[in-house]
Design a protein around this motif. Structure first.
Motif, PDB file in Angstrom:
ATOM      1  N   MET A  48      97.653  87.609 114.766  1.00  0.00           N
ATOM      2  CA  MET A  48      98.455  87.341 113.567  1.00  0.00           C
ATOM      3  C   MET A  48      99.526  86.314 113.893  1.00  0.00           C
ATOM      4  SD  MET A  48      99.161  91.081 111.862  1.00  0.00           S
ATOM      5  CE  MET A  48      99.707  91.926 113.328  1.00  0.00           C
ATOM      6  N   TYR A  49     100.083  85.727 112.853  1.00  0.00           N
ATOM      7  CA  TYR A  49     101.271  84.909 113.003  1.00  0.00           C
ATOM      8  C   TYR A  49     102.201  85.191 111.841  1.00  0.00           C
ATOM      9  CZ  TYR A  49      99.604  81.512 109.518  1.00  0.00           C
ATOM     10  OH  TYR A  49      99.184  80.918 108.365  1.00  0.00           O
ATOM     11  N   SER A  50     103.475  84.890 112.035  1.00  0.00           N
ATOM     12  CA  SER A  50     104.488  85.120 111.012  1.00  0.00           C
ATOM     13  C   SER A  50     105.113  83.796 110.615  1.00  0.00           C
ATOM     14  CB  SER A  50     105.576  86.065 111.538  1.00  0.00           C
ATOM     15  OG  SER A  50     106.664  86.089 110.631  1.00  0.00           O
ATOM     16  N   GLY A  51     104.978  83.457 109.347  1.00  0.00           N
ATOM     17  CA  GLY A  51     105.635  82.268 108.835  1.00  0.00           C
ATOM     18  C   GLY A  51     107.140  82.454 108.757  1.00  0.00           C
ATOM     19  N   ARG A  52     107.587  83.702 108.702  1.00  0.00           N
ATOM     20  CA  ARG A  52     109.025  84.006 108.611  1.00  0.00           C
ATOM     21  C   ARG A  52     109.747  83.719 109.919  1.00  0.00           C
ATOM     22  NH1 ARG A  52     108.948  84.772 103.106  1.00  0.00           N
ATOM     23  NH2 ARG A  52     107.683  86.560 102.539  1.00  0.00           N
ATOM     24  N   THR A  53     109.107  84.110 111.036  1.00  0.00           N
ATOM     25  CA  THR A  53     109.766  83.967 112.338  1.00  0.00           C
ATOM     26  C   THR A  53     109.169  82.842 113.181  1.00  0.00           C
ATOM     27  OG1 THR A  53     108.267  85.508 113.458  1.00  0.00           O
ATOM     28  CG2 THR A  53     110.239  86.459 112.398  1.00  0.00           C
ATOM     29  N   ALA A 101      89.145  95.238 109.531  1.00  0.00           N
ATOM     30  CA  ALA A 101      88.959  94.384 108.358  1.00  0.00           C
ATOM     31  C   ALA A 101      88.799  92.928 108.787  1.00  0.00           C
ATOM     32  CB  ALA A 101      90.130  94.541 107.389  1.00  0.00           C
ATOM     33  N   HIS A 102      89.604  92.511 109.745  1.00  0.00           N
ATOM     34  CA  HIS A 102      89.531  91.136 110.244  1.00  0.00           C
ATOM     35  C   HIS A 102      88.155  90.859 110.842  1.00  0.00           C
ATOM     36  CE1 HIS A 102      90.649  87.589 112.704  1.00  0.00           C
ATOM     37  NE2 HIS A 102      91.458  87.359 111.680  1.00  0.00           N
ATOM     38  N   GLU A 109      90.518  82.840 112.233  1.00  0.00           N
ATOM     39  CA  GLU A 109      91.859  82.567 111.721  1.00  0.00           C
ATOM     40  C   GLU A 109      92.727  83.824 111.837  1.00  0.00           C
ATOM     41  OE1 GLU A 109      94.131  81.687 107.486  1.00  0.00           O
ATOM     42  OE2 GLU A 109      91.950  81.694 107.542  1.00  0.00           O
ATOM     43  N   PRO A 110      93.921  83.703 112.392  1.00  0.00           N
ATOM     44  CA  PRO A 110      94.798  84.872 112.460  1.00  0.00           C
ATOM     45  C   PRO A 110      95.328  85.238 111.074  1.00  0.00           C
ATOM     46  CG  PRO A 110      95.930  82.931 113.294  1.00  0.00           C
ATOM     47  CD  PRO A 110      94.521  82.506 112.992  1.00  0.00           C
ATOM     48  N   PHE A 111      95.610  86.522 110.882  1.00  0.00           N
ATOM     49  CA  PHE A 111      96.285  86.946 109.664  1.00  0.00           C
ATOM     50  C   PHE A 111      97.668  86.302 109.617  1.00  0.00           C
ATOM     51  CE2 PHE A 111      93.826  91.121 109.587  1.00  0.00           C
ATOM     52  CZ  PHE A 111      93.216  90.875 108.367  1.00  0.00           C
ATOM     53  N   LEU A 147      99.279  90.919 104.066  1.00  0.00           N
ATOM     54  CA  LEU A 147      98.592  89.905 104.858  1.00  0.00           C
ATOM     55  C   LEU A 147      97.927  88.850 103.993  1.00  0.00           C
ATOM     56  CD1 LEU A 147      96.819  92.542 107.109  1.00  0.00           C
ATOM     57  CD2 LEU A 147      98.802  91.163 107.783  1.00  0.00           C
ATOM     58  N   ARG A 148      97.729  87.683 104.581  1.00  0.00           N
ATOM     59  CA  ARG A 148      97.070  86.572 103.892  1.00  0.00           C
ATOM     60  C   ARG A 148      96.193  85.826 104.888  1.00  0.00           C
ATOM     61  NH1 ARG A 148     101.498  83.025 101.510  1.00  0.00           N
ATOM     62  NH2 ARG A 148     101.502  84.612  99.880  1.00  0.00           N
ATOM     63  N   LEU A 149      95.107  85.250 104.384  1.00  0.00           N
ATOM     64  CA  LEU A 149      94.251  84.342 105.145  1.00  0.00           C
ATOM     65  C   LEU A 149      93.989  83.110 104.287  1.00  0.00           C
ATOM     66  CD1 LEU A 149      91.519  86.742 106.612  1.00  0.00           C
ATOM     67  CD2 LEU A 149      93.199  85.452 107.931  1.00  0.00           C
ATOM     68  N   LYS A 150      94.049  81.926 104.874  1.00  0.00           N
ATOM     69  CA  LYS A 150      93.714  80.713 104.132  1.00  0.00           C
ATOM     70  C   LYS A 150      92.213  80.629 103.878  1.00  0.00           C
ATOM     71  CE  LYS A 150      97.481  77.947 106.030  1.00  0.00           C
ATOM     72  NZ  LYS A 150      97.808  76.834 106.926  1.00  0.00           N
ATOM     73  N   SER A 151      91.415  81.126 104.834  1.00  0.00           N
ATOM     74  CA  SER A 151      89.963  80.971 104.768  1.00  0.00           C
ATOM     75  C   SER A 151      89.251  82.046 103.952  1.00  0.00           C
ATOM     76  CB  SER A 151      89.384  80.955 106.187  1.00  0.00           C
ATOM     77  OG  SER A 151      89.604  82.206 106.817  1.00  0.00           O
ATOM     78  N   ARG A 152      89.975  83.036 103.474  1.00  0.00           N
ATOM     79  CA  ARG A 152      89.364  84.116 102.702  1.00  0.00           C
ATOM     80  C   ARG A 152      90.211  84.398 101.467  1.00  0.00           C
ATOM     81  NH1 ARG A 152      86.298  82.782 106.049  1.00  0.00           N
ATOM     82  NH2 ARG A 152      85.037  84.059 107.446  1.00  0.00           N
ATOM     83  N   SER A 153      89.554  84.750 100.384  1.00  0.00           N
ATOM     84  CA  SER A 153      90.254  85.098  99.147  1.00  0.00           C
ATOM     85  C   SER A 153      90.837  86.499  99.269  1.00  0.00           C
ATOM     86  CB  SER A 153      89.287  85.040  97.964  1.00  0.00           C
ATOM     87  OG  SER A 153      88.328  86.085  98.067  1.00  0.00           O
TER      88      SER A 153
END
Length: 190
Positions: A48-53, A101-102, A109-111, A147-153
């Motif tokens: 995973m990665y965090s856009g916040r931190t 799930a991943h 792609e990381p969550f 969670l979000r993924l760019k490559s999956r809806s």
């Protein structure tokens, strides 16, 4: 060498690398979730990665029936309330749900973690801003992640989480994220 020989060599290398690492006893498990993870051998990882931190995590957290203590500490810190910097012993059952799930979505792609653990204070502040924040959220207990993924809806992500048959799955299409928790099995749309 055959494909299986490469997998065994890789697995053996990973096991050897972690042989000296302290482990913690496994928590009671959701057998449906773990069925999906068996294809990888008895090794579980989360990415995973965090856009916040701006932080990332990519760790093997379970080997041969035991959680890896240092990886669990890393997960607890990564899943912290970034607004207050508070940590909690994050519920590893939810990490297992996210990992399963991943894996079902077959992506490298990381969550993107939007929200993991939330302090009561942070949750109350978010409740004042949005009707979609539960008063007794599983985030407060360290049992949920958004969670979000760019490559999956969001639909694909929710279907993968629902297939694990373990915990709650909320689909937030307008906000483009999926909530996964290790509470009772249920689904909803936000």
């Amino acid at each position: 060498m055959t494909g299986n020989a490469n997998v065994k060599t890789s697995r053996r290398a990973v096991l050897g690398a972690f042989a000296a690492v302290a482990t913690v006893p496994a928590a009671p498990a959701y057998s449906n979730v773990f069925g999906f993870l068996k294809g990888a051998g008895d090794i579980r990882s989360i990415k995973m990665y965090s856009g916040r931190t701006g932080e990332s995590i990519n760790t093997v957290y379970w080997i041969e029936g035991k959680y890896i203590r240092e990886a669990v500490k890393e997960i607890n810190y990564f899943m912290r309330d970034w607004r207050t910097d508070e940590t909690i012993d994050y519920d590893l059952r939810n990490v297992d749900i996210m990992a399963a799930a991943h894996q079902l979505m077959d992506t490298n792609e990381p969550f993107l973690l939007l929200s993991g653990y939330r302090s009561s204070r942070t949750n109350a502040m978010l409740r004042r801003r949005s009707r979609n924040v539960a008063k007794n959220s599983y985030h407060i207990r360290g049992m949920a992640a958004d969670l979000r993924l760019k490559s999956r809806s969001t639909s694909q992500m929710a279907k993968a989480a629902i297939a694990c048959n373990s915990g709650g799955v909320g689909t937030y299409g307008r906000s483009n994220f999926v909530h996964m928790d290790c509470g009772p099995i249920r689904t909803w749309r936000g």
